[in-house]
Design an enzyme around this catalytic site. Sequence first.
Site, PDB file in Angstrom:
ATOM      1  N   SER A   1       6.154 -15.460 -31.474  1.00 47.38           N
ATOM      2  CA  SER A   1       5.522 -14.940 -30.261  1.00 47.38           C
ATOM      3  C   SER A   1       4.201 -15.661 -30.041  1.00 47.38           C
ATOM      4  CB  SER A   1       5.262 -13.436 -30.398  1.00 47.38           C
ATOM      5  OG  SER A   1       4.387 -12.967 -29.391  1.00 47.38           O
TER       6      SER A   1
ATOM      7  N   GLY B   1      18.612  -6.745 -26.046  1.00 46.67           N
ATOM      8  CA  GLY B   1      17.524  -7.630 -25.686  1.00 46.67           C
ATOM      9  C   GLY B   1      17.830  -9.106 -25.831  1.00 46.67           C
ATOM     10  N   LEU B   2      16.866  -9.846 -26.405  1.00 48.20           N
ATOM     11  CA  LEU B   2      17.007 -11.286 -26.571  1.00 48.20           C
ATOM     12  C   LEU B   2      18.222 -11.657 -27.408  1.00 48.20           C
ATOM     13  CD1 LEU B   2      13.401 -12.603 -27.337  1.00 48.20           C
ATOM     14  CD2 LEU B   2      14.760 -13.035 -25.301  1.00 48.20           C
TER      15      LEU B   2
ATOM     16  N   TYR C   1       1.298  -7.020 -35.951  1.00 46.57           N
ATOM     17  CA  TYR C   1       2.398  -7.732 -35.299  1.00 46.57           C
ATOM     18  C   TYR C   1       2.058  -9.214 -35.193  1.00 46.57           C
ATOM     19  CZ  TYR C   1       5.762  -9.329 -31.840  1.00 46.57           C
ATOM     20  OH  TYR C   1       6.745 -10.042 -31.193  1.00 46.57           O
TER      21      TYR C   1
ATOM     22  N   GLY D   1      19.639  -8.916 -35.118  1.00 43.30           N
ATOM     23  CA  GLY D   1      19.228  -8.090 -33.990  1.00 43.30           C
ATOM     24  C   GLY D   1      19.933  -8.460 -32.702  1.00 43.30           C
TER      25      GLY D   1
END
Length: 335
Positions: free
Chosen positions: A191, A53-54, A216, A49
Site C-alpha cells: 500500500s 475485493g481485490l 498497518y 484472500g
Amino acid sequence: MALVATVAALLAALGGALWLAARRFVGPSVRHGGGDSGLMHGKTVLITGANSGLGRATAAELLRLGARVIMGCRDRARAEEAAGQLRRELRQAGGSGPGSDAGEAGELVVRELDLASLRSVRAFCQEMLQEEPRLDVLINNAGIFHCPYMKTEDGFEMQFGVNHLGHFLLTNLLLGLLKSSAPSRIVVVSSKLYKYGDINFEDLNSEQSYNKSFCYSRSKLANILFTRELARRLEGTNVTVNVLHPGIVRTNLGRHIHIPLLVKPLFNLVSWAFFKTPVEGAQTSVYLASSPEVEGVSGKYFGDCKEEALLPKAMDESVARKLWDISEVMVGILK
C-alpha cells in the site's frame, strides 16, 4: 449561517463527485493482463484472500486468462460461495475467451488458509506440496486493515501477523515448489500507506503502544522490505518477486473503520466517484502475474502497471535483512 455553510459544503462535494464520476465514464478503459485470453493456460496461481475485493477481482481476471486458480481463504464457506459466483459469471460472460465455454475456462479450487494461524499456514502448505505438482504464481493479497488491538493465534499483533508474518511463512514454505516450476512469479500487495510506517525492532508486536494506522503502515512497509530481500535471495533461480500498491479501492478492507451514520451517504458517494473499483484495483496484480512485459523483472515496486520510486526507508538493505532474520525466528523457521 452554520446550516448554510454545511449545505454549501455538501453541494460542493456532490458537484466534485459528479464531475469526477463523469470523468470515470469517459476515462481510459480497464487494462487486462496481457490481453490474450489464453495467456495463463497451463499456469497454476495461488491467491490469498481471493473470496472478496481485490483478491476476487484478481481471481476472475486470471480465470478469464485461462489460469488454474487456487483460492486460499480463511472462511471456506464464503470462499465456496464466491467460487460459485465466479463460475456462474464465467459461464454467463460467453462470446470469447475461456469464459465462453465451461470446459475451457480456468479451473477454480478452494482451500482453507488462515494467515492469523501459523498452524493453518503449515497445514495449507503441506497440502499444497502433496497435491500440487507446480505453482507458477503466488499472489500475497490478503490483508487486515485498521483493526482494534488484537493478537493472532500465535500471539502476534494482528496486522503485522497477518499482513507480514503469515505471508512470510507461506512464501518460504512454497519456495521449493515455485523454484521447481520456474520461471515463476511472486506478487506482493502492499500500500502507498507504507510511507507512514517504520520498523521498530524494539516493539514489533506493538505491546508498548498501539496505533492501528501506524501498525498497518508498518506491515505494508514490511511487505516491501520482504520483497526486496527475497528478490536478492532469489537471484539466479528464475523466480521473480515484485510488490505493488493498488491505489484506493472500494473493498471491505476498511470494515473496522467507524463512519458516523450521518456521514455515510456522503462517504459512499465520494468513494464511488473517487475510489477504484476492485476490478480497476486488481489490474496491477494481474499485470505482474501474467504480462510478458515484466518477465525477469524482480525486486521492483509498481502502481497502475508501472514501476514507481520508493522512499529510502523502503530500500534500506540492512533493515530488510534484519527484518528477515527476526521474522524467521518469529514464525519458527529458525529456533
